[in-house]
Write a protein that holds these residues in place. Structure first.
Motif, PDB file in Angstrom:
ATOM      1  N   PHE A  43      61.423 -94.337 -73.827  1.00 24.18           N
ATOM      2  CA  PHE A  43      61.291 -94.676 -75.257  1.00 24.18           C
ATOM      3  C   PHE A  43      61.872 -93.575 -76.147  1.00 24.18           C
ATOM      4  O   PHE A  43      62.416 -93.850 -77.209  1.00 24.18           O
ATOM      5  CB  PHE A  43      59.821 -94.906 -75.629  1.00 24.18           C
ATOM      6  CG  PHE A  43      59.256 -96.203 -75.101  1.00 24.18           C
ATOM      7  CD1 PHE A  43      60.071 -97.216 -74.614  1.00 24.18           C
ATOM      8  CD2 PHE A  43      57.878 -96.409 -75.105  1.00 24.18           C
ATOM      9  CE1 PHE A  43      59.545 -98.404 -74.136  1.00 24.18           C
ATOM     10  CE2 PHE A  43      57.327 -97.599 -74.632  1.00 24.18           C
ATOM     11  CZ  PHE A  43      58.167 -98.589 -74.142  1.00 24.18           C
ATOM     12  N   PHE A  44      61.738 -92.328 -75.715  1.00 28.45           N
ATOM     13  CA  PHE A  44      62.277 -91.239 -76.534  1.00 28.45           C
ATOM     14  C   PHE A  44      63.809 -91.269 -76.528  1.00 28.45           C
ATOM     15  O   PHE A  44      64.445 -90.956 -77.528  1.00 28.45           O
ATOM     16  CB  PHE A  44      61.746 -89.887 -76.033  1.00 28.45           C
ATOM     17  CG  PHE A  44      60.263 -89.728 -76.204  1.00 28.45           C
ATOM     18  CD1 PHE A  44      59.684 -89.777 -77.469  1.00 28.45           C
ATOM     19  CD2 PHE A  44      59.438 -89.552 -75.107  1.00 28.45           C
ATOM     20  CE1 PHE A  44      58.312 -89.658 -77.631  1.00 28.45           C
ATOM     21  CE2 PHE A  44      58.057 -89.430 -75.265  1.00 28.45           C
ATOM     22  CZ  PHE A  44      57.497 -89.485 -76.522  1.00 28.45           C
ATOM     23  N   PHE A  61      62.881 -86.865 -80.917  1.00 28.37           N
ATOM     24  CA  PHE A  61      61.446 -86.582 -81.003  1.00 28.37           C
ATOM     25  C   PHE A  61      61.134 -85.117 -80.721  1.00 28.37           C
ATOM     26  O   PHE A  61      60.352 -84.488 -81.430  1.00 28.37           O
ATOM     27  CB  PHE A  61      60.693 -87.482 -80.010  1.00 28.37           C
ATOM     28  CG  PHE A  61      59.213 -87.317 -80.049  1.00 28.37           C
ATOM     29  CD1 PHE A  61      58.458 -87.956 -81.016  1.00 28.37           C
ATOM     30  CD2 PHE A  61      58.564 -86.512 -79.128  1.00 28.37           C
ATOM     31  CE1 PHE A  61      57.083 -87.798 -81.063  1.00 28.37           C
ATOM     32  CE2 PHE A  61      57.188 -86.346 -79.176  1.00 28.37           C
ATOM     33  CZ  PHE A  61      56.452 -86.992 -80.146  1.00 28.37           C
ATOM     34  N   VAL A  95      54.264 -95.111 -76.115  1.00 26.34           N
ATOM     35  CA  VAL A  95      54.203 -94.390 -74.841  1.00 26.34           C
ATOM     36  C   VAL A  95      52.792 -94.487 -74.254  1.00 26.34           C
ATOM     37  O   VAL A  95      52.604 -94.748 -73.059  1.00 26.34           O
ATOM     38  CB  VAL A  95      54.619 -92.907 -75.027  1.00 26.34           C
ATOM     39  CG1 VAL A  95      54.281 -92.080 -73.799  1.00 26.34           C
ATOM     40  CG2 VAL A  95      56.113 -92.819 -75.323  1.00 26.34           C
ATOM     41  N   LEU A 118      56.342 -94.128 -81.722  1.00 33.39           N
ATOM     42  CA  LEU A 118      56.747 -93.765 -80.359  1.00 33.39           C
ATOM     43  C   LEU A 118      55.548 -93.334 -79.510  1.00 33.39           C
ATOM     44  O   LEU A 118      55.406 -93.754 -78.362  1.00 33.39           O
ATOM     45  CB  LEU A 118      57.786 -92.637 -80.395  1.00 33.39           C
ATOM     46  CG  LEU A 118      59.150 -93.033 -80.947  1.00 33.39           C
ATOM     47  CD1 LEU A 118      60.031 -91.794 -81.116  1.00 33.39           C
ATOM     48  CD2 LEU A 118      59.836 -94.048 -80.034  1.00 33.39           C
ATOM     49  N   LYS A 178      65.535 -94.019 -76.190  1.00 31.30           N
ATOM     50  CA  LYS A 178      65.898 -95.169 -77.019  1.00 31.30           C
ATOM     51  C   LYS A 178      65.813 -94.830 -78.501  1.00 31.30           C
ATOM     52  O   LYS A 178      66.598 -95.317 -79.309  1.00 31.30           O
ATOM     53  CB  LYS A 178      64.985 -96.363 -76.708  1.00 31.30           C
ATOM     54  CG  LYS A 178      65.478 -97.156 -75.525  1.00 31.30           C
ATOM     55  CD  LYS A 178      64.842 -98.529 -75.485  1.00 31.30           C
ATOM     56  CE  LYS A 178      65.270 -99.264 -74.227  1.00 31.30           C
ATOM     57  NZ  LYS A 178      64.437-100.442 -73.966  1.00 31.30           N
ATOM     58  N   ALA A 179      64.841 -94.005 -78.852  1.00 24.97           N
ATOM     59  CA  ALA A 179      64.697 -93.625 -80.268  1.00 24.97           C
ATOM     60  C   ALA A 179      65.938 -92.867 -80.736  1.00 24.97           C
ATOM     61  O   ALA A 179      66.367 -92.991 -81.888  1.00 24.97           O
ATOM     62  CB  ALA A 179      63.450 -92.754 -80.457  1.00 24.97           C
ATOM     63  N   ALA A 226      53.672-100.924 -83.962  1.00 27.78           N
ATOM     64  CA  ALA A 226      53.463-100.738 -82.517  1.00 27.78           C
ATOM     65  C   ALA A 226      52.586-101.859 -81.967  1.00 27.78           C
ATOM     66  O   ALA A 226      52.801-102.339 -80.846  1.00 27.78           O
ATOM     67  CB  ALA A 226      52.828 -99.377 -82.242  1.00 27.78           C
ATOM     68  N   VAL A 268      57.948 -92.769 -87.488  1.00 29.34           N
ATOM     69  CA  VAL A 268      58.667 -93.104 -86.265  1.00 29.34           C
ATOM     70  C   VAL A 268      58.000 -92.406 -85.079  1.00 29.34           C
ATOM     71  O   VAL A 268      57.827 -92.999 -84.011  1.00 29.34           O
ATOM     72  CB  VAL A 268      60.169 -92.730 -86.389  1.00 29.34           C
ATOM     73  CG1 VAL A 268      60.882 -92.888 -85.053  1.00 29.34           C
ATOM     74  CG2 VAL A 268      60.835 -93.608 -87.440  1.00 29.34           C
ATOM     75  N   ALA A 269      57.575 -91.159 -85.268  1.00 25.07           N
ATOM     76  CA  ALA A 269      56.895 -90.424 -84.197  1.00 25.07           C
ATOM     77  C   ALA A 269      55.589 -91.116 -83.805  1.00 25.07           C
ATOM     78  O   ALA A 269      55.269 -91.242 -82.618  1.00 25.07           O
ATOM     79  CB  ALA A 269      56.622 -88.985 -84.632  1.00 25.07           C
ATOM     80  N   LEU A 276      60.957-100.550 -83.509  1.00 28.33           N
ATOM     81  CA  LEU A 276      61.489 -99.261 -83.955  1.00 28.33           C
ATOM     82  C   LEU A 276      62.290 -99.431 -85.255  1.00 28.33           C
ATOM     83  O   LEU A 276      62.124 -98.666 -86.216  1.00 28.33           O
ATOM     84  CB  LEU A 276      62.378 -98.705 -82.829  1.00 28.33           C
ATOM     85  CG  LEU A 276      63.037 -97.359 -83.010  1.00 28.33           C
ATOM     86  CD1 LEU A 276      61.999 -96.259 -83.148  1.00 28.33           C
ATOM     87  CD2 LEU A 276      63.953 -97.057 -81.806  1.00 28.33           C
ATOM     88  N   GLU A 282      62.750-102.423 -79.448  1.00 22.10           N
ATOM     89  CA  GLU A 282      63.872-102.029 -80.313  1.00 22.10           C
ATOM     90  C   GLU A 282      63.653-102.507 -81.743  1.00 22.10           C
ATOM     91  O   GLU A 282      63.904-101.765 -82.694  1.00 22.10           O
ATOM     92  CB  GLU A 282      65.202-102.602 -79.783  1.00 22.10           C
ATOM     93  CG  GLU A 282      65.762-101.868 -78.591  1.00 22.10           C
ATOM     94  CD  GLU A 282      65.126-102.304 -77.276  1.00 22.10           C
ATOM     95  OE1 GLU A 282      64.173-103.132 -77.307  1.00 22.10           O
ATOM     96  OE2 GLU A 282      65.552-101.800 -76.218  1.00 22.10           O
TER      97      GLU A 282
END
Lengths: 302, 98
Positions: A34-35, A46, A74, A70, A37-38, A98, A66-67, A112, A109
């Motif tokens: 995921f990180f 991140f 996770v 994520l 992808k970010a 989320a 955004v953090a 995000l 995606e």
């Protein structure tokens, strides 16, 4: 009979999480796709806590949002992979993005992109009309309402998080005055949150159309798990309902206490917070001291 | 004058653990003089409210505002001292005692 499990997705982090991001700068690779992808999809790194685009990087709130998204994702992914079960998905404030992914209403995606896109609309609104939020702990509802009306300006109740836990929202000066009055009237604590727009207040009504238009472009499906919103536990079931919620919730208050009470009435006996911190867990502890509540965390990852 | 006893220190630690549901922490894990907020145990304002309620219920002492709270909640020892200094005060005032 086995009690119900509710996964709780919290709103925006108030600060950069210690030991999680931003401490060591580039090269601190966190072992989760995921990180990656970010970085690919949103240009957000991140581990160094920065956006590639300079005009995005100057917004601390955007980064925190955004953090938060994520970290929640996770945490959820870790829980799911270990075979954890759940009966309800619920959310607080900006935790909705989320939560939508977890409930399979949108893809990771898109979640995000939605988080970042709405975050940018909020930042622009905040630049035009600076505002803020303040958490007030210890005063009761009646006193909080009195403070909002006694402040000579735009000040509203943005979150009902418990019988003595509230968040106020308004223009910058009114928020400061609200903090002052709250402390004078015996609050255990009253402090600004890291937010520069008057979130969950009528002052944000003017951006509703922009958000509505932005959301139009995304494919939203019916949630695969009952999705219970911070509007006192109202279910979000249909794609159009979700779109409307995403646009409307920004200028309407959060009733987290009502949401938790509703879930308790539905037989939930275990609340699991999906993130690195335990903000919602502590609020649930106040609402019902006997129910099981804890934060699942991201420990295996970082 | 009453002084802070080891027994009271232990009781305050028990109150913190019970009130905040710190299941993984034992009495001996809490340093009597370490800061409770920020560093140390890392408590926050929602925890502070829990402690305010706990102190009212257990010891009948009240924390009137945030400023007093900041002073009282510095450490376990300052909480214990506050209990010693304030327990029974409101009753005494109601009785018209000096």
């Amino acid at each position: 009979m086995q009690g119900g499990v509710a996964l709780c997705f919290p709103g925006q982090l108030n600060k950069i999480p210690e030991g999680v991001a931003g401490s060591s700068g580039g090269g601190n690779h966190l072992p989760h796709p995921f990180f990656e992808k970010a970085w690919e999809k949103a240009g957000f790194d991140f581990s160094s806590f920065f956006f590639q685009q300079e005009e995005e990087d100057r917004h601390l709130n955007l980064k925190l949002q955004v953090a938060s998204f994520l970290l929640s994702m996770v945490s959820f992914d870790r829980y799911r992979r270990k075979g954890g079960r759940w009966d309800f998905i619920t959310e607080h404030s900006m935790g909705i993005y989320a939560a939508l992914v977890a409930a399979e209403a949108v893809t990771f995606e898109d979640g995000l992109k939605i988080t970042k896109g709405i975050g940018l609309i909020l930042e622009q609104a905040g630049e035009k009309n600076p505002g803020g939020l303040a958490a007030v702990i210890g005063l009761e509802s009646e006193e909080i309402k009195r403070i909002c009306s006694d402040v000579n300006g735009d000040l509203y109740v943005a979150n009902v998080n418990g019988s003595r836990q509230f968040v106020l929202s308004g223009d910058a000066a009114s928020v400061e005055r609200g903090i002052e009055l709250s402390l004078k009237r015996g609050a255990v604590s009253a402090q600004r949150l890291t937010f520069f727009t008057p979130l969950h207040s009528p002052l944000l009504e003017p951006i509703t159309e922009d958000v509505r238009k932005f959301i139009m472009g995304f494919d939203i499906r019916p949630p695969q798990t009952p999705l219970v919103s911070h509007w006192s536990g109202k279910h979000l079931s249909e794609p159009d309902e979700i779109r409307e919620f995403l646009a409307e919730q920004l200028h309407r208050p959060v009733d987290w206490e009502g949401c938790v009470q509703y879930l308790l009435s539905q037989g939930v006996t275990c609340f699991i917070e999906m993130n690195s911190h335990d903000a919602l867990t502590k609020l649930i502890r106040w609402i019902d001291r006997d129910v099981r509540a804890f934060s699942y965390g991201v420990h295996d990852v970082v | 004058m009453r002084v802070v006893t080891e027994e009271l220190i232990t009781d305050v630690k028990k109150l913190i653990i019970e009130r905040l549901k710190l299941e993984e922490i034992a009495v001996d894990d809490i340093d009597t003089d370490a800061p409770l907020f920020g560093e140390g145990l890392g408590l926050d304002s929602i925890d502070a409210l829990e402690l305010v309620i706990g102190l009212e219920k257990e010891y009948g002492v009240s924390i009137p505002d945030a400023e007093v709270g900041r002073k009282v909640f510095q450490s376990v020892r300052t909480i214990a001292q506050y209990i010693i200094d304030n327990q029974g005060k409101e009753v005494a005032a109601a009785d018209g005692a000096p």
